[in-house]
Design a protein around this motif. Structure first.
Motif, PDB file in Angstrom:
ATOM      1  N   PHE A  27     -30.598   4.932  22.271  1.00 43.94           N
ATOM      2  CA  PHE A  27     -31.743   4.888  21.359  1.00 43.94           C
ATOM      3  C   PHE A  27     -31.392   4.128  20.085  1.00 43.94           C
ATOM      4  O   PHE A  27     -32.176   3.288  19.623  1.00 43.94           O
ATOM      5  CB  PHE A  27     -32.212   6.298  21.018  1.00 43.94           C
ATOM      6  N   GLU A  28     -30.236   4.405  19.514  1.00 46.05           N
ATOM      7  CA  GLU A  28     -29.843   3.735  18.279  1.00 46.05           C
ATOM      8  C   GLU A  28     -29.656   2.234  18.497  1.00 46.05           C
ATOM      9  O   GLU A  28     -30.002   1.423  17.623  1.00 46.05           O
ATOM     10  CB  GLU A  28     -28.554   4.356  17.729  1.00 46.05           C
ATOM     11  N   GLN A  29     -29.129   1.850  19.650  1.00 48.06           N
ATOM     12  CA  GLN A  29     -28.958   0.426  19.956  1.00 48.06           C
ATOM     13  C   GLN A  29     -30.306  -0.268  20.085  1.00 48.06           C
ATOM     14  O   GLN A  29     -30.517  -1.357  19.537  1.00 48.06           O
ATOM     15  CB  GLN A  29     -28.152   0.266  21.243  1.00 48.06           C
ATOM     16  N   ILE A  30     -31.237   0.363  20.818  1.00 51.10           N
ATOM     17  CA  ILE A  30     -32.574  -0.216  21.000  1.00 51.10           C
ATOM     18  C   ILE A  30     -33.303  -0.272  19.663  1.00 51.10           C
ATOM     19  O   ILE A  30     -33.953  -1.271  19.328  1.00 51.10           O
ATOM     20  CB  ILE A  30     -33.378   0.605  22.020  1.00 51.10           C
ATOM     21  N   LYS A  31     -33.173   0.792  18.879  1.00 51.86           N
ATOM     22  CA  LYS A  31     -33.836   0.859  17.575  1.00 51.86           C
ATOM     23  C   LYS A  31     -33.353  -0.250  16.662  1.00 51.86           C
ATOM     24  O   LYS A  31     -34.151  -0.940  16.000  1.00 51.86           O
ATOM     25  CB  LYS A  31     -33.579   2.225  16.941  1.00 51.86           C
ATOM     26  N   SER A  32     -32.038  -0.458  16.629  1.00 49.44           N
ATOM     27  CA  SER A  32     -31.460  -1.488  15.769  1.00 49.44           C
ATOM     28  C   SER A  32     -31.904  -2.884  16.177  1.00 49.44           C
ATOM     29  O   SER A  32     -32.240  -3.722  15.333  1.00 49.44           O
ATOM     30  CB  SER A  32     -29.936  -1.393  15.799  1.00 49.44           C
ATOM     31  N   SER A  33     -31.951  -3.145  17.490  1.00 47.37           N
ATOM     32  CA  SER A  33     -32.307  -4.481  17.972  1.00 47.37           C
ATOM     33  C   SER A  33     -33.805  -4.762  17.871  1.00 47.37           C
ATOM     34  O   SER A  33     -34.229  -5.914  17.983  1.00 47.37           O
ATOM     35  CB  SER A  33     -31.855  -4.653  19.420  1.00 47.37           C
ATOM     36  N   SER A  34     -34.609  -3.702  17.653  1.00 47.55           N
ATOM     37  CA  SER A  34     -36.065  -3.866  17.606  1.00 47.55           C
ATOM     38  C   SER A  34     -36.599  -4.159  16.208  1.00 47.55           C
ATOM     39  O   SER A  34     -37.766  -4.533  16.058  1.00 47.55           O
ATOM     40  CB  SER A  34     -36.755  -2.609  18.147  1.00 47.55           C
ATOM     41  N   VAL A  35     -35.768  -3.973  15.182  1.00 44.31           N
ATOM     42  CA  VAL A  35     -36.244  -4.123  13.804  1.00 44.31           C
ATOM     43  C   VAL A  35     -36.754  -5.539  13.546  1.00 44.31           C
ATOM     44  O   VAL A  35     -37.819  -5.734  12.939  1.00 44.31           O
ATOM     45  CB  VAL A  35     -35.122  -3.757  12.813  1.00 44.31           C
TER      46      VAL A  35
END
Length: 268
Positions: free
Chosen positions: A166-174
């Motif tokens: 989740f944190e990886q996806i969240k970071s790459s989605s910003v």
């Protein structure tokens, strides 16, 4: 006599007033559900559909369904879209960027179609796109044209991703680089009045992410659609003929999307 002002931005029809140009303008959709199908295909074949300066990062196609609600620029309204995109690298004389290049975007609302095509070079055309249906662990939707379904998407029993994922996806989605190509044909003849690569920055504030198994299926349109102005028949036929070597787990995201048209620019 109506006089265009260089300090303002106009959309057709341009003669009924216009808002002031805001260099910091953003467009927010506060309730967004995204379902993504990622398939591996033939990279050489993909290259045939990318204009000069763009190369596939991976031999992949993303089929992305997006359900947008509480959309600020629609006064809280809504629309759905299906975007067929390729992860790419742009190599120009000045810009060296990675992002996604949409091959086609179907939407069920004319307002975002018009602004996205004219301002940001996004390949938007109309289709009837159902809201996401959820029943007994199955998530599914269809895209249709005049009652003819041409794409079916379905996902089964999505499960939350790990906190690390989740944190990886969240970071790459910003922040996301979405490319486009703004093409305006000449009036009364072949060729283009305007043909240029575009950067259209976007982002997403992620609230949740899930994964699960899923399937998609293209349904060939009737020959009656072959000669429509937007070439629906050929678009669907071409996409359906891409070989599918593998299909990754389907992903669903919940969050808010942020479009940054004022930060868009012509690539060089």
């Amino acid at each position: 006599m109506f006089v265009f002002e260089e300090s303002k931005s106009y959309l057709m029809p341009a003669f009924f007033g216009v808002g002031e140009y805001n260099p910091n303008a953003i467009a927010v959709a506060n309730d967004v559900t995204t379902m993504v199908f990622t398939l591996t295909t033939n990279g050489n074949l993909l290259s045939n559909f990318l204009p000069a300066g763009f190369q596939p990062l991976r031999p992949e196609i993303n089929i992305k369904f997006v359900q947008l609600r509480e959309v600020d620029f629609l006064t809280g309204g809504s629309y759905n879209l299906i975007q067929i995109e390729v992860p790419v690298r742009f190599s120009g004389t000045h810009d060296q960027l990675e992002g996604v290049f949409p091959l086609v975007i179907w939407e069920n609302n004319a307002e975002p179609i018009i602004s996205g095509r004219e301002q940001s070079g996004q390949p938007k055309i109309y289709a009837d796109i159902e809201d996401l249906n959820i029943y007994q662990g199955k998530y599914f939707t269809n895209a249709c044209l005049q009652g003819n379904t041409f794409l079916h998407l379905e996902m089964f029993n999505p499960q939350p991703v790990s906190q690390q994922q989740f944190e990886q996806i969240k970071s790459s989605s910003v922040n996301s680089n979405v490319f486009g190509w703004r093409y305006i044909p000449k009036v009364g003849g072949p060729g283009a009045e305007l043909s240029q690569p575009i950067l259209y920055p976007q982002g997403m504030k992620l609230y949740g992410a899930w994964m699960g198994k899923g399937n998609f299926s293209w349904i060939k349109l009737s020959e009656d659609f072959r000669y429509r102005i937007f070439n629906y028949y050929d678009i669907v036929k071409t996409l359906a003929e891409f070989p599918v070597y593998s299909l990754a787990p389907v992903q669903i995201y919940k969050g808010a999307s942020i479009l940054r048209p004022a930060a868009g620019r012509v690539l060089k």
